[in-house]
Motif scaffolding. Structure first.
Motif, short mmCIF file in Angstrom:
data_model
loop_
_atom_site.label_atom_id
_atom_site.label_comp_id
_atom_site.label_asym_id
_atom_site.label_seq_id
_atom_site.Cartn_x
_atom_site.Cartn_y
_atom_site.Cartn_z
N LEU A 219 -20.80 58.89 53.58
CA LEU A 219 -21.07 58.19 54.85
C LEU A 219 -19.83 58.01 55.72
CD1 LEU A 219 -23.34 55.34 53.39
CD2 LEU A 219 -24.10 57.41 54.55
N HIS A 220 -18.65 58.50 55.28
CA HIS A 220 -17.40 58.07 55.93
C HIS A 220 -17.29 58.45 57.40
CE1 HIS A 220 -16.22 62.22 55.01
NE2 HIS A 220 -15.22 62.07 55.85
N ASP A 221 -18.03 59.45 57.84
CA ASP A 221 -17.87 59.89 59.23
C ASP A 221 -19.13 59.72 60.07
OD1 ASP A 221 -15.21 60.61 59.37
OD2 ASP A 221 -15.54 62.72 58.85
N ILE A 222 -20.08 58.89 59.64
CA ILE A 222 -21.33 58.84 60.44
C ILE A 222 -21.07 58.31 61.86
CG2 ILE A 222 -22.98 58.71 58.51
CD1 ILE A 222 -23.28 55.71 59.14
N GLN A 246 -9.58 58.31 71.16
CA GLN A 246 -11.06 58.37 71.15
C GLN A 246 -11.57 58.73 69.76
OE1 GLN A 246 -13.55 60.27 74.04
NE2 GLN A 246 -11.79 60.55 75.39
N TYR A 247 -10.87 59.71 69.16
CA TYR A 247 -11.27 60.20 67.83
C TYR A 247 -11.21 59.05 66.81
CZ TYR A 247 -11.02 62.92 63.50
OH TYR A 247 -11.25 63.41 62.24
N ALA A 248 -10.13 58.24 66.90
CA ALA A 248 -9.93 57.14 65.95
C ALA A 248 -11.10 56.15 65.98
CB ALA A 248 -8.62 56.42 66.25
N ASN A 249 -11.80 56.10 67.12
CA ASN A 249 -12.92 55.16 67.22
C ASN A 249 -14.06 55.46 66.26
OD1 ASN A 249 -11.95 53.44 69.13
ND2 ASN A 249 -12.63 54.70 70.85
N HIS A 250 -14.07 56.68 65.69
CA HIS A 250 -15.20 56.99 64.78
C HIS A 250 -15.15 56.10 63.53
CE1 HIS A 250 -12.51 59.70 62.41
NE2 HIS A 250 -13.37 59.48 61.42
N VAL A 251 -13.96 55.59 63.19
CA VAL A 251 -13.87 54.77 61.97
C VAL A 251 -14.53 53.39 62.19
CG1 VAL A 251 -12.36 53.77 60.24
CG2 VAL A 251 -11.84 56.03 61.17
N GLN A 275 -10.70 52.66 55.63
CA GLN A 275 -9.29 53.07 55.43
C GLN A 275 -9.10 54.57 55.22
OE1 GLN A 275 -7.52 50.65 52.36
NE2 GLN A 275 -7.98 48.73 53.41
N HIS A 276 -10.14 55.37 55.46
CA HIS A 276 -10.00 56.79 55.07
C HIS A 276 -9.02 57.58 55.95
CE1 HIS A 276 -13.28 57.79 57.99
NE2 HIS A 276 -12.76 59.00 57.99
N HIS A 277 -8.57 57.02 57.07
CA HIS A 277 -7.56 57.70 57.89
C HIS A 277 -6.22 56.96 57.90
CE1 HIS A 277 -9.63 61.13 59.66
NE2 HIS A 277 -10.71 60.38 59.80
N GLU A 278 -6.06 55.97 57.05
CA GLU A 278 -4.75 55.29 56.98
C GLU A 278 -3.79 56.22 56.23
OE1 GLU A 278 -4.11 52.71 58.58
OE2 GLU A 278 -6.00 51.63 58.88
N ALA A 304 -8.91 63.24 49.80
CA ALA A 304 -10.05 64.17 49.78
C ALA A 304 -10.41 64.58 51.20
CB ALA A 304 -11.24 63.50 49.09
N ASN A 305 -10.40 63.62 52.11
CA ASN A 305 -10.77 63.89 53.50
C ASN A 305 -9.78 64.85 54.16
OD1 ASN A 305 -12.22 63.38 56.00
ND2 ASN A 305 -10.42 62.22 56.61
N LEU A 306 -8.49 64.58 53.98
CA LEU A 306 -7.48 65.44 54.61
C LEU A 306 -7.54 66.85 54.02
CD1 LEU A 306 -5.15 65.69 56.63
CD2 LEU A 306 -3.59 65.07 54.79
FE FE2 Z 1 -12.98 60.55 59.47
#
Ligand code: FE2
Length: 383
Positions: A219-222, A246-251, A275-278, A304-306
């Protein structure tokens, strides 16, 4: 089979309009606005149970799409009342538990669900299998082989989670299966798979935790649905500062969507997602958390995400095997005086496991360690 790929050929309805227990006389589709992608979801002939429909809504499937030619059939469906009560009153038979799809999945399930195996042994055995899975997934030499290896790892984790955690057998396992047919969900499933493998390799074997990690990965990017699809499709390295903001707003958008659509989702899942983009050096987003302020499991989800972003081209537009991705990342971290992305000890351990891949059958050894034999586990042997 999908009758048309053009979203204009379909009309949208609320999933709540579908009558539980009534066989569908039309196909139901899902629509992904980010890539204007329409996929088949439930075929004609299937009767969706009440529990299934509730679970689908809980995981955020609120709208479904029907082909314009089926409008009359849909109208007939929503006017259907008489027999519905009788049908829904009959409890649905419990579906038989599927055999595991892979040897590793079957072994992990067997090891982790046995109350007679001491925790320390479980940790050791599961970590052995996880490190082996990681080494095999991250030592492929072509994109084609990488896809196959990812698929194998995905099946193993699906086996483990579907059979050990109740949470996975409902909502998340449905999204997990959709990962087969939609590239966007493919990223979610890869992140979930890699993150669960990392956690087990580090000796984290609590099945509720593993299930939460999987759910966070899925669900991390819904929240991407809430930002411009143009921005979301720009490779991360080419983004301007404005794009990145703008992209950061997805979190936060993901966290807000989950609060609205699925408030019962555990707090731990929300923390992992938030925290998946910290990054370890504090240059990540949305909060710029530094070092050990980032949750230790969230670091694994972030890694994993990166890794998947770098492998699939979302990072710089170039597709890579996981092996190339690790090499690129290692070189990148070496150019820094302070590690940018990850806790260096965590990253170094993962790189070491990949490089020191054992040659022998690790699953066999892991099973022996807990006093079991591989031929006693049930899994579908591949033809
Ligand atoms: Fe993401």
């Amino acid at each position: 089979m999908l009758r048309s790929k053009d979203p204009k050929d379909y009309f949208e309805i609320a999933l709540s309009q579908i009558k539980p227990g009534v066989a569908l006389d039309f196909d139901l589709q899902l629509y992904f606005p980010r890539n204007q992608h329409i996929i088949m979801w439930r075929p004609k002939g299937e009767a969706l149970g009440e529990e299934f429909l509730t679970n689908a809504q809980l995981k955020g499937i609120e709208k479904v799409w029907i082909h314009n030619d089926d409008l009359a059939k849909y109208e007939k469906h929503i006017n259907y009342t008489a027999e519905v009560d009788a049908l829904t009153a009959t409890p649905e038979p419990e579906p038989p538990k599927p055999e595991a799809q892979t040897k590793e999945g079957a072994a992990l399930k067997e090891i982790l669900s046995d109350p007679n195996v001491p925790d320390e042994k479980k940790k050791e055995a599961a970590a052995m299998i996880a490190k082996d899975m990681l080494a095999r997934t991250a030592n492929q030499n072509s994109i084609k082989d990488q896809k196959k290896a990812n698929e194998q790892a995905r099946k193993s984790i699906e086996d483990l989670l579907a059979q050990t955690a109740a949470q996975m057998s409902s909502a998340a396992s449905e999204i997990w299966k959709l990962g087969n047919v939609d590239a966007e969900l493919g990223h979610a499933v890869n992140v979930a798979t890699y993150a669960v493998i990392f956690a087990m390799a580090f000796g984290r074997i609590d099945v509720e935790l593993l299930s939460d990690i999987a759910l966070a990965g899925l669900l991390h990017d819904i929240g991407f649905s809430q930002i411009s699809s143009k921005v979301a499709s720009i490779p991360l390295k080419d983004m301007t500062r404005k794009d990145l903001m703008q992209y950061a707003n997805h979190v936060p958008a993901t966290v807000a969507l989950l609060e609205e659509l699925a408030p019962e989702i555990p707090q731990r899942v929300r923390t992992l997602i938030a925290q998946h983009h910290e990054k370890f050096d504090g240059s990540g987003f949305p909060k710029g958390l530094k070092g050990f302020k980032v949750d230790d499991i969230a670091q694994l989800v972030g890694m994993a995400n990166l890794l998947d972003d770098m492998s699939t081209g979302h990072w710089d537009g170039k597709k890579r095997t996981l092996k190339d991705t690790f090499e690129t990342l290692t070189a990148l971290e070496k150019t820094r005086t302070f590690p940018e992305h990850f806790n260096p000890e965590v990253f170094a351990a993962v790189v070491r496991w990949i490089k020191d891949a054992p040659a022998e059958d690790v699953t066999e050894n892991a099973m022996e360690m807990v006093g079991k034999k591989v031929d006693q586990i049930i899994y579908k042997k591949e033809a």
